[in-house]
Write a protein that holds these residues in place. Structure first.
Motif, PDB file in Angstrom:
ATOM      1  N   GLY A 415     -23.329  37.853   6.537  1.00 19.15           N
ATOM      2  CA  GLY A 415     -22.048  37.877   5.828  1.00 19.15           C
ATOM      3  C   GLY A 415     -21.578  39.250   5.411  1.00 19.15           C
ATOM      4  N   TYR A 416     -22.327  40.322   5.753  1.00 16.48           N
ATOM      5  CA  TYR A 416     -21.936  41.636   5.260  1.00 16.48           C
ATOM      6  C   TYR A 416     -20.534  42.022   5.720  1.00 16.48           C
ATOM      7  N   GLY A 417     -20.198  41.706   6.960  1.00 21.66           N
ATOM      8  CA  GLY A 417     -18.878  42.082   7.474  1.00 21.66           C
ATOM      9  C   GLY A 417     -17.755  41.539   6.620  1.00 21.66           C
ATOM     10  N   ARG A 418     -17.878  40.262   6.212  1.00 23.22           N
ATOM     11  CA  ARG A 418     -16.836  39.663   5.370  1.00 23.22           C
ATOM     12  C   ARG A 418     -16.809  40.294   3.986  1.00 23.22           C
ATOM     13  N   TYR A 419     -18.002  40.558   3.423  1.00 23.39           N
ATOM     14  CA  TYR A 419     -18.046  41.150   2.081  1.00 23.39           C
ATOM     15  C   TYR A 419     -17.460  42.562   2.096  1.00 23.39           C
ATOM     16  N   TYR A 420     -17.792  43.323   3.119  1.00 25.50           N
ATOM     17  CA  TYR A 420     -17.270  44.687   3.240  1.00 25.50           C
ATOM     18  C   TYR A 420     -15.753  44.673   3.396  1.00 25.50           C
ATOM     19  N   ARG A 421     -15.269  43.813   4.248  1.00 29.49           N
ATOM     20  CA  ARG A 421     -13.819  43.760   4.479  1.00 29.49           C
ATOM     21  C   ARG A 421     -13.074  43.263   3.239  1.00 29.49           C
ATOM     22  N   THR A 422     -13.759  42.500   2.383  1.00 31.63           N
ATOM     23  CA  THR A 422     -13.132  42.040   1.143  1.00 31.63           C
ATOM     24  C   THR A 422     -12.744  43.223   0.262  1.00 31.63           C
ATOM     25  N   ILE A 423     -13.670  44.150   0.041  1.00 34.53           N
ATOM     26  CA  ILE A 423     -13.361  45.277  -0.843  1.00 34.53           C
ATOM     27  C   ILE A 423     -12.385  46.240  -0.176  1.00 34.53           C
ATOM     28  N   ILE A 424     -12.455  46.376   1.146  1.00 31.15           N
ATOM     29  CA  ILE A 424     -11.487  47.235   1.841  1.00 31.15           C
ATOM     30  C   ILE A 424     -10.086  46.643   1.713  1.00 31.15           C
ATOM     31  N   MET A 425      -9.968  45.333   1.847  1.00 33.27           N
ATOM     32  CA  MET A 425      -8.662  44.683   1.680  1.00 33.27           C
ATOM     33  C   MET A 425      -8.119  44.888   0.273  1.00 33.27           C
ATOM     34  N   PHE A 426      -8.986  44.730  -0.714  1.00 30.17           N
ATOM     35  CA  PHE A 426      -8.547  44.938  -2.098  1.00 30.17           C
ATOM     36  C   PHE A 426      -8.024  46.360  -2.284  1.00 30.17           C
ATOM     37  N   CYS A 427      -8.771  47.335  -1.807  1.00 29.16           N
ATOM     38  CA  CYS A 427      -8.362  48.736  -1.968  1.00 29.16           C
ATOM     39  C   CYS A 427      -7.028  49.001  -1.296  1.00 29.16           C
ATOM     40  N   PHE A 428      -6.835  48.480  -0.092  1.00 29.31           N
ATOM     41  CA  PHE A 428      -5.570  48.691   0.613  1.00 29.31           C
ATOM     42  C   PHE A 428      -4.420  47.981  -0.089  1.00 29.31           C
ATOM     43  N   ALA A 429      -4.648  46.744  -0.555  1.00 26.46           N
ATOM     44  CA  ALA A 429      -3.568  46.000  -1.211  1.00 26.46           C
ATOM     45  C   ALA A 429      -3.147  46.687  -2.501  1.00 26.46           C
ATOM     46  N   TYR A 430      -4.117  47.154  -3.264  1.00 23.11           N
ATOM     47  CA  TYR A 430      -3.799  47.840  -4.522  1.00 23.11           C
ATOM     48  C   TYR A 430      -3.074  49.159  -4.247  1.00 23.11           C
ATOM     49  N   ALA A 431      -3.594  49.951  -3.320  1.00 23.64           N
ATOM     50  CA  ALA A 431      -2.967  51.248  -3.010  1.00 23.64           C
ATOM     51  C   ALA A 431      -1.588  51.062  -2.397  1.00 23.64           C
ATOM     52  N   LEU A 432      -1.423  49.997  -1.605  1.00 18.11           N
ATOM     53  CA  LEU A 432      -0.144  49.781  -0.921  1.00 18.11           C
ATOM     54  C   LEU A 432       0.997  49.593  -1.908  1.00 18.11           C
TER      55      LEU A 432
END
Length: 577
Positions: A415-432
């Protein structure tokens, strides 16, 4: 006729939701783009409370009826309607309509849907209650039911039998969390909308896809929406944050790891209280306490509920209990797997590049600000904030692999891929949110360059247009459903199944989901009649009702069934009792 009835149900659901939106718009000064996320999070909270009290079905009709009543009453303030005629709501409505039509008739195919996410929704739709000890199919008993409750709500109103409707409900919930980003688009509408089209495509395809009910992408988007809403409320004149309570609680109810995003909200509140606590009003401070403590109380309530309705809740997979943590850690220490887990985790960290690409984008914006003699301090602060968030999240992931996750899964970084992409998505959504706001103030050439840069980064990370097309049914599921129809296989029985090769438990969970049974015995690669005779005799002794052969080319199985049961050549389903 069925299509017309479906359209009427969708329209009534939309009217009910609109009733809540109009009341919120009248009572708050928030941008209207934030309102759907608040409404849906509020409904999740109500449905969760009703599920705990075993009033799930009643709560659906009360929520629906109250929304319709509010929609009728809003006719007195119909001038407010024009505020919803903005790019964000047009995009939201058209996106929902597109996915409603595109997902119609679609079915689940992935392993995780059958092992939990779709299975628990099916259980709720069949029983109109949360899972209990009466539902042995549910293995992941400690998983919260926030998104499942919302899907249940939508399906009760639109279609109880359509898997496509379940997918639509999840996509609509995700879109509502993306919608607040549209509040930054005011001047440069063409480039802003174009960027949001690409961003939405990225958010819906990067981690999980619309044809699944996994909540990792939803969790990231809800976390970003909750933090942005909290900043909006704290930045207002009265500094109250009552509405932020709803997404803060919803985070806990979507997934256990939502506690991390609650911690971000709590940190923001503490920082704000240190700076403005002395000048804030008593109602404002009470709202801060509520945002801080309500999610913790909700988590405690959920843990108590799980312990009450499941006898072995603490030993269920991924249980959030001290005994489970200690047992996992002791086993890993005894087997000497701690070093292997940490090394595997280090390798995954090195391979990740999502945060670096985001920081590169922020660096470009800081350089542009410096060229135009604008302050780079806000952008530097956001870059540092997102870096700290990423580091803390990854430390939490490492602790999860060491303490919470079973050893077999932890060693392979399951499940690491999903967990990693979760925090990357959060960072992009917040910065966007802040990137869009900055681009909206710039001249068209700079806006175009910024938009293209972000779209290029999305593409580099794996944005895909495949989610815009229908997906076919997997051959294994199609074959299983064909056999169920052809041989009139009954549900809720015990099943013995033979498959040609190891499938990592796919057929096991698929059968549990399709036939709604806890008793499935799957055997791989039977090599002789004697081996199969032993398997079938044990199944008969255990009073299994059906044998299903998903290895039709296996002559040993076919010959034995012909001799012992008088089966026709190639017959794939045999009733044993």
């Amino acid at each position: 006729m069925n299509t017309l009835l479906l359209g009427l149900r969708v329209l009534l659901f939309a009217l009910s939701a609109f009733g809540y939106l109009t009341v919120l718009h009248k009572k708050t000064r928030l941008p209207v783009e934030f309102l759907p996320a608040i409404v849906f999070c509020g409904q999740i909270c109500v449905l969760f409370a009703a599920g705990i009290l075993n009033l799930l079905s009643l709560s659906v009709w009360l929520l629906f009826g109250a929304g319709l009543l509010l929609a009728v009453l809003s006719l007195r303030d119909h001038r407010l309607y024009r505020d919803f005629l903005c790019p964000g709501y047009v995009f939201f409505a058209l996106s929902c309509l597109y996915f409603l039509l595109m997902l119609k008739g679609q079915v689940f195919n992935s392993y995780d849907n059958f092992s939990h996410w779709a299975l628990v929704v099916k259980q709720m739709l069949l029983t109109d209650r949360f899972p209990t000890f009466q539902d042995p199919l549910i293995l992941f008993q400690a998983y919260p039911l926030g998104s499942s409750s919302f899907i249940y709500y939508v399906c009760c109103l639109i279609s109880r039998v359509s898997e496509g409707c379940q997918m639509f409900a999840q996509v609509m919930l995700s879109l509502s969390m993306i919608l607040p980003l549209f509040s930054c688009i005011r001047k440069q509408r063409f480039t802003g909308i174009f960027l949001m089209l690409g961003s939405t495509l990225f958010f819906l395809s990067y981690n999980t896809v619309p044809s699944e009910l996994l909540v990792d992408a939803l969790l990231a988007l809800t976390g970003a929406a909750a933090l942005l809403l909290l900043e909006q409320e704290l930045g207002a004149e009265d500094q109250t944050a009552w509405l932020s309570v709803l997404p803060a609680v919803a985070l806990i109810l979507i997934k256990n790891s939502g506690i991390f995003f609650w911690a971000l909200l709590a940190g923001k509140l503490i920082w704000h209280a240190c700076r403005h606590g002395k000048t804030a009003s008593a109602p404002a401070r009470r709202s801060w306490y509520t945002v801080f403590f309500a999610p913790l109380l909700t988590l405690l309530l959920w843990k108590k509920h799980v312990a009450y309705v499941f006898a072995a809740a603490e030993s269920s997979p991924h249980s959030m209990s001290l005994s489970a943590y200690l047992a996992n850690m002791q086993q890993k220490m005894a087997d000497g797997s701690i070093s292997r887990i940490t090394e595997a985790f280090r390798q995954q960290i090195i391979a990740g590049r999502g945060l670096l690409l985001l920081l590169l984008v922020l660096a470009v914006f800081m350089a542009a600000c410096a060229m135009h003699k604008l302050s780079v301090r806000p952008w530097l602060g956001r870059a540092v904030f997102l870096t700290v968030v990423y580091v803390l999240y990854q430390l939490g992931n490492l602790c999860m692999y060491l303490f919470s996750m079973p050893e077999g899964e932890a060693v392979v970084m399951a499940g690491y891929g999903r967990y990693y992409r979760t925090i990357i998505m959060f960072c992009f959504a917040y910065a966007l949110f802040y990137l869009l706001r900055e681009l909206d103030e710039q001249k068209l050439p700079l806006t175009v360059i910024g938009t293209l840069l972000l779209l290029l980064v999305y593409r580099k990370l794996g944005m895909s247009t495949s989610i815009l097309h229908r997906t076919g049914e997997y051959p294994v599921r199609a074959e299983m459903e064909r056999l169920m129809d052809e041989y009139d296989v009954e549900h809720y029985q015990d099943y013995l199944i033979c498959i040609p090769e190891d499938d990592m438990g796919y057929v096991y969970h698929l059968t549990k989901y399709l036939l709604y049974t806890p008793t499935v015995d799957v055997h791989v690669g039977v090599s002789s009649e004697d081996e199969f005779a032993d398997i079938i005799n044990i199944a008969i002794d255990l009073e299994y009702e059906y044998f299903i052969n998903l290895d039709p080319e296996n002559e040993a199985i076919d010959q034995y069934c012909q001799k012992t049961f008088g089966a026709a050549p190639g017959q794939q389903v045999i009733r044993l009792q």
